[in-house]
Design a protein around this motif. Sequence first.
Motif, PDB file in Angstrom:
ATOM      1  N   TYR A 326      -3.935  24.923   2.329  1.00  9.26           N
ATOM      2  CA  TYR A 326      -2.779  24.702   3.064  1.00  9.26           C
ATOM      3  C   TYR A 326      -2.798  22.880   3.231  1.00  9.26           C
ATOM      4  O   TYR A 326      -1.705  22.305   3.135  1.00  9.26           O
ATOM      5  CB  TYR A 326      -2.730  25.030   4.425  1.00  9.26           C
ATOM      6  CG  TYR A 326      -1.732  24.480   5.518  1.00  9.26           C
ATOM      7  CD1 TYR A 326      -0.231  24.373   5.267  1.00  9.26           C
ATOM      8  CD2 TYR A 326      -2.297  23.686   6.414  1.00  9.26           C
ATOM      9  CE1 TYR A 326       0.609  23.681   6.203  1.00  9.26           C
ATOM     10  CE2 TYR A 326      -1.478  22.916   7.255  1.00  9.26           C
ATOM     11  CZ  TYR A 326       0.026  22.852   7.250  1.00  9.26           C
ATOM     12  OH  TYR A 326       0.754  22.112   8.114  1.00  9.26           O
ATOM     13  N   THR A 330      -0.084  20.312   1.423  1.00 12.13           N
ATOM     14  CA  THR A 330       0.884  19.576   2.333  1.00 12.13           C
ATOM     15  C   THR A 330       0.706  18.176   2.315  1.00 12.13           C
ATOM     16  O   THR A 330      -0.408  18.019   2.735  1.00 12.13           O
ATOM     17  CB  THR A 330       0.700  20.356   3.843  1.00 12.13           C
ATOM     18  OG1 THR A 330       0.905  21.929   3.421  1.00 12.13           O
ATOM     19  CG2 THR A 330       1.786  19.809   4.761  1.00 12.13           C
ATOM     20  N   LEU A 386       0.584  18.122  10.512  1.00  9.21           N
ATOM     21  CA  LEU A 386       0.289  19.244   9.749  1.00  9.21           C
ATOM     22  C   LEU A 386      -0.775  19.997  10.387  1.00  9.21           C
ATOM     23  O   LEU A 386      -0.968  21.379   9.886  1.00  9.21           O
ATOM     24  CB  LEU A 386       0.023  18.660   8.401  1.00  9.21           C
ATOM     25  CG  LEU A 386      -1.254  17.763   7.994  1.00  9.21           C
ATOM     26  CD1 LEU A 386      -2.501  18.581   7.602  1.00  9.21           C
ATOM     27  CD2 LEU A 386      -0.772  16.735   6.886  1.00  9.21           C
ATOM     28  N   TYR A 390      -0.071  23.963  11.839  1.00  6.59           N
ATOM     29  CA  TYR A 390      -1.069  25.409  11.474  1.00  6.59           C
ATOM     30  C   TYR A 390      -1.326  26.074  12.531  1.00  6.59           C
ATOM     31  O   TYR A 390      -1.347  27.274  12.684  1.00  6.59           O
ATOM     32  CB  TYR A 390      -2.017  24.789  10.327  1.00  6.59           C
ATOM     33  CG  TYR A 390      -2.575  26.145   9.700  1.00  6.59           C
ATOM     34  CD1 TYR A 390      -2.136  26.408   8.470  1.00  6.59           C
ATOM     35  CD2 TYR A 390      -3.724  26.627  10.093  1.00  6.59           C
ATOM     36  CE1 TYR A 390      -2.509  27.272   7.350  1.00  6.59           C
ATOM     37  CE2 TYR A 390      -4.323  27.616   9.159  1.00  6.59           C
ATOM     38  CZ  TYR A 390      -3.671  28.020   7.956  1.00  6.59           C
ATOM     39  OH  TYR A 390      -4.090  29.061   7.174  1.00  6.59           O
ATOM     40  N   HIS A 423       9.238  21.554   8.418  1.00  6.15           N
ATOM     41  CA  HIS A 423       7.544  21.578   8.009  1.00  6.15           C
ATOM     42  C   HIS A 423       7.674  23.184   7.599  1.00  6.15           C
ATOM     43  O   HIS A 423       6.859  23.490   6.667  1.00  6.15           O
ATOM     44  CB  HIS A 423       6.788  21.326   9.073  1.00  6.15           C
ATOM     45  CG  HIS A 423       6.567  19.720   8.988  1.00  6.15           C
ATOM     46  ND1 HIS A 423       6.163  18.923   9.979  1.00  6.15           N
ATOM     47  CD2 HIS A 423       7.499  18.747   8.497  1.00  6.15           C
ATOM     48  CE1 HIS A 423       6.311  17.707   9.691  1.00  6.15           C
ATOM     49  NE2 HIS A 423       7.107  17.460   8.754  1.00  6.15           N
ATOM     50  N   SER A 427       7.004  25.043   3.786  1.00  7.88           N
ATOM     51  CA  SER A 427       5.755  25.528   3.649  1.00  7.88           C
ATOM     52  C   SER A 427       5.556  26.792   3.203  1.00  7.88           C
ATOM     53  O   SER A 427       6.375  27.639   3.960  1.00  7.88           O
ATOM     54  CB  SER A 427       4.702  24.950   4.753  1.00  7.88           C
ATOM     55  OG  SER A 427       3.370  25.532   4.444  1.00  7.88           O
TER      56      SER A 427
END
Length: 521
Positions: A326, A330, A386, A390, A423, A427
């Motif tokens: 990830y 990202t 970011l 998550y 976002h 993603s």
Amino acid sequence: MQNDHICEWLPQKQDFLHILLELEAPPVPQICKKCQRDGVYRCPDCMHQPLLCTNCCCTMHEAHPFHRIQQWTGVFFEDSALHMTGLQLHLGHGGALCPSASMNEPAPLSNPSVTDDGEWEDMDNIPCHLQLPVGSKYLTIVDVMGVHFVLVQACQCPNADSFHMQLFQAKLCPSTFEKPSMAFTFSVLDDFLRDNVECGTSGMNYYNKLCQVTSNVFPHLVVDRYWELLWVAQQWCLLKLLKWSSFKDNKNCSNKGDLAIFCMACPQPGINVSTTGNLDHWKYTRTVVMDGNFKVEQMHERRPDNQVWLMDGRGFMVTNPPYQSYLKATPHITEKSACNNHKVISQANASCGKLNSTGVGATACAWHGCFYPHSVVDFQKGERQLNMDYSLAHALSYNMTRINNVLCFYDINCTYMKNLWWHVDSSDFLHIPLSMKIMAGIGMWHVHGHKKECYTRYSPLFIKGSGWVDGEIIETLWSTLNIVSASTRGMTSLHCQELLDFQMNDSNFMKMIQMGMDVQG
């Protein structure tokens, strides 16, 4: 008051000192209290300290093989060891001698001259009770009462288990499995975990304490088993978590956060809330709080590829491979805040070359202060969006079936929430249901550092259905993790993850058992 207690003690100081000195003198006459022979040994670990002969001392300690004894020299008591009295530890058969064992076992040596690994070159300067005896049947056993050398006799029956499994059945955890030469008692491993959780004691400091217990005069001469302690403690942590989570084997523990304890009061469909009712009511709202901690650092590793993960993603830290994928996929987008110049935003891209991880970010229950399983991430630079995306996405996927109302507190929600859904949509690693309604809030302490417009919009005092919550409870949770931050700095990634998982699990457990007290209060 403390001063009153000291004032009461001072007149009796001399009496206490007199008794303390009397305890160091041998009883008269100096005979064994069991068989009336000449007595030369005493055991400070026993409540009563009578003089015993060699045979009685050995027999009396068959059930307590890890006590530390002292030997009368004619002038004073000096430290000794039970293996010098001929004590043996028999595995299987309830501690009795195996009927299949050979009767020609080697006699224990009371004055050895060599060790198994040549750690001591000048044996003349080493006290006898600190020297490793000669013989392959002698094991170095580490207990809360110090480091011991014990003659261990394995069960020789045809259907007997392997030697290392016999040791484990005797509550001795071996450090190796092929011809083990040392083991740790269950009690010393439990004690180490308690010291680590409550006091933040590192493995080095704890083993140094055991050396002091073994010999307060020559602690530097005690055999060094520090690295073995770290290896076995890692295995012990996993075994304890599997046991507490009712997993019979590690194969069934395959889901994210399986080994973690979560808040028993937060609504969880199928656990404490029916799955058939209307869960859109405000009382089923999940109230979460996010934050970052920059005390828990970790330096770059020497051999990052040569690691064995024991519980990756089964606790509170997220699974490492998907998280790294990830991060690579990202890009970090610098956010511009219309509010005040908050440090979280201005230093989000700040990096430190010596650190592999600059801190951790977590999501917790805003009401009860329980960390969310599989939602804690580590930072590579600053507290970037970011990373927190998550964490939040995984927290909102934990036992949230049909719960669509979320109240989320974060220090910079006025900026963070602007691009959250963008976002998530862009993603492949973030998944939050579109039906989920996320209300943004800022904790009562941090909201006063924002503009006036943020106070009226994000303060929990003005959010309908928020209840009487301050949104700052996660700040109190960092204190427990900060205790072990000095230890995590030099650890490998997997060891750091396991330590933090265990610390957060204990934090959630302590919150859970005190919830009833909070309600009564």
